[in-house]
Scaffold this motif. Structure first.
Motif, PDB file in Angstrom:
ATOM      1  N   GLN A   1      44.683  45.033  47.258  1.00 62.87           N
ATOM      2  CA  GLN A   1      44.694  43.841  48.098  1.00 62.87           C
ATOM      3  C   GLN A   1      44.491  44.273  49.548  1.00 62.87           C
TER       4      GLN A   1
ATOM      5  N   ASN B   1      49.413  38.808  45.212  1.00 62.70           N
ATOM      6  CA  ASN B   1      47.997  38.459  45.146  1.00 62.70           C
ATOM      7  C   ASN B   1      47.764  37.004  44.764  1.00 62.70           C
TER       8      ASN B   1
ATOM      9  N   CYS C   1      38.939  32.845  44.994  1.00 62.19           N
ATOM     10  CA  CYS C   1      39.658  33.728  45.924  1.00 62.19           C
ATOM     11  C   CYS C   1      39.139  33.568  47.348  1.00 62.19           C
TER      12      CYS C   1
ATOM     13  N   ASN D   1      50.268  39.814  40.314  1.00 58.42           N
ATOM     14  CA  ASN D   1      49.257  40.766  40.780  1.00 58.42           C
ATOM     15  C   ASN D   1      48.334  41.190  39.646  1.00 58.42           C
TER      16      ASN D   1
ATOM     17  N   ILE E   1      46.033  44.359  40.538  1.00 55.32           N
ATOM     18  CA  ILE E   1      45.911  44.438  42.002  1.00 55.32           C
ATOM     19  C   ILE E   1      47.183  45.034  42.594  1.00 55.32           C
TER      20      ILE E   1
ATOM     21  N   PHE F   1      40.521  41.171  49.185  1.00 56.22           N
ATOM     22  CA  PHE F   1      40.566  42.533  48.644  1.00 56.22           C
ATOM     23  C   PHE F   1      39.903  43.550  49.560  1.00 56.22           C
TER      24      PHE F   1
END
Ligand code: SUG
Length: 442
Positions: free
Chosen positions: A238, A250, A263, A178, A195, A268
């Protein structure tokens, strides 16, 4: 200061099996009680490590934990000889014996959060061991992880290994899975992004179906311990909706390296704002945001395309190290090949068969802990854990000598498996010059 990124991979342990221990990790639930092949699992991991070492990356090995964890079973009230402890636990609760025997420490992206020396006020590399508080079988990893990290990163002049945060839900911490670090040259001060899945005080959005393992409070504490500069530290949540679709860490929906951020568009909360903040702080920031029309969250969870290793390509740009499952999926593979052909920062795709780990929800990125090191810091790492031709051969034959090629939950009660594990790990501590790190050696 010049620096580079090294990868340390978890070596799969002798008790690797499928127990369905991780609610919210759909592969773990789906494959519960399937027979496993620990020998193959270890060899698949070693092949990835060797391939990366051959490509010129610095690659290390992090050893497995002592399993079954007999001291833990004793703490839970099972008594007698070691054999009796095993038999009593197996009879009373096979699931508890599975938890005490899980080889889950192999997913070292959850071993710790790591901050390079360029980012920390005291100029040392900081590690905070993850408490993995959300799952019993993983929470028990923390003390052994701390011992092992200290046996590898052993020079306190260069390395600071912090014990795990308090073992309560408020400080649930899952480590590097994360966490991202951005920047141009590895040796310059970078921007770190933490995250979290939920606010530990239960404020704000949270998933409804599956647990959010990481809290904001834990991320804050790790940033403090690592002595990071506020202006270079970001926190983001997240998207709870994707946790509910099986994105339990994550690194199942995002991966980064240097200026590149790969990503999914649904990764998010307030994603445009996060990307804006990163663009302002990271010179040359290059987001690659995958739209849901190209790859759904469900396909991301099933193929683990984001659980890839984004590595600096020796010829410039990036190399993406993917699990075979991404190649097997037509739509995902089409997207990835197009990404390379279109001439973005990702230049090459490299695929590995990691099926044994994937069946428990662990892809290429789960199996590695990234550590940015200067040359002086690399010199301070225990050299016996660094992958090369000789270590690869040694570890493969060690696996051949000690690992079974089939294991089920019922086998965990076999006292012979306990003896096999201790013999193997005792030998491993010598091969990797670790000292007496395991409880049974003390
Ligand atoms: N995404 C990262 N970085 N790591 C993946 C960890 C997988 C691990 N699976 C397990 O622990 C399953 C064990 C079992 O069910 O037998 C987990 O859920 O914590």
């Amino acid at each position: 200061m010049k620096a580079f990124e090294a990868n340390f991979d978890g070596l799969v342990g002798l008790t690797h099996h499928y127990a369905g221990l991780s609610f919210g990790n759909e592969a773990s639930t789906r494959n519960q009680l399937q027979p496993s092949n620990p020998r193959l699992a270890a060899k698949q991991g070693l092949l990835k490590m060797k391939a990366l070492a051959d490509m010129g990356y610095v690659q290390g090995v992090i050893p497995p934990h002592e399993r079954p964890n007999i001291p833990l079973l004793r703490q839970l009230g099972y008594s007698g000889t070691d054999e009796q402890v095993l038999a009593r636990a197996a009879q009373h609760s096979p699931q508890l014996l599975s938890a005490a025997s899980s080889a889950s420490a192999m997913w070292v992206a959850n071993a710790a959060t790591v901050s390079p020396s360029a980012d920390s006020a005291d100029g040392r590399v900081h590690f905070t061991v993850a408490n993995l508080n959300n799952k019993f079988h993983r929470a028990i990893e923390a003390p052994e992880t701390a011992d092992l990290l200290r046996a590898i990163f052993r020079d306190p002049q260069h390395f600071s290994v912090h014990d795990a945060l308090p073992q309560v839900g408020l400080f649930g911490d899952e480590g590097a899975a994360n966490h991202n670090r951005f920047g141009a040259d590895y040796g310059d001060a970078g921007v770190q992004l933490f995250i979290y899945g939920r606010d530990g005080q239960q404020q704000g959005a949270a998933p409804a179906r599956y647990p959010a393992r990481q809290t904001r409070e834990a991320s804050d504490a790790v940033a403090r311990l690592h002595q990071l500069e506020n202006s270079r530290t970001l926190f983001a949540q997240q998207n709870p909706a994707v946790i509910d679709q099986g994105v339990f860490h994550n690194d199942v929906i995002a991966v980064s390296n240097q200026q590149v951020f790969f990503c999914h568009e649904e990764a998010f909360v307030d994603q445009p704002q996060l990307l804006q903040q990163l663009a302002e702080r990271v010179p040359g920031f290059q987001p690659i945001v995958v739209p849901r029309e190209k790859v759904s969250v469900n396909d991301a969870v099933n193929t683990y395309l984001f659980n890839s290793q984004l590595l600096r390509h020796p010829d410039g740009g990036m190399l993406l190290v993917l699990p075979e499952e991404s190649r097997q999926h037509e739509g995902v593979w089409h997207y990835l090949t197009e990404l390379v052909e279109n001439g973005g920062p990702i230049r090459e795709l490299k695929v590995f068969d990691l099926r044994e780990s994937m069946y428990n929800g662990g892809g290429p990125a789960c199996l590695r802990l990234r550590v940015v090191l200067t040359e002086a810091e690399r010199q301070a790492v225990n050299p016996a854990v660094l992958m090369n031709d000789r270590l690869f051969t040694t570890l493969n034959s060690w696996v051949d000598r000690h690992y079974r090629d089939r294991l089920t939950q019922a086998d965990l009660a076999d006292p012979q498996l306990l003896r096999e594990g201790r013999t193997a790990l005792d030998e491993l501590t010598q091969l990797l010059d670790l000292g007496s790190v395991y409880a049974f050696q003390r």
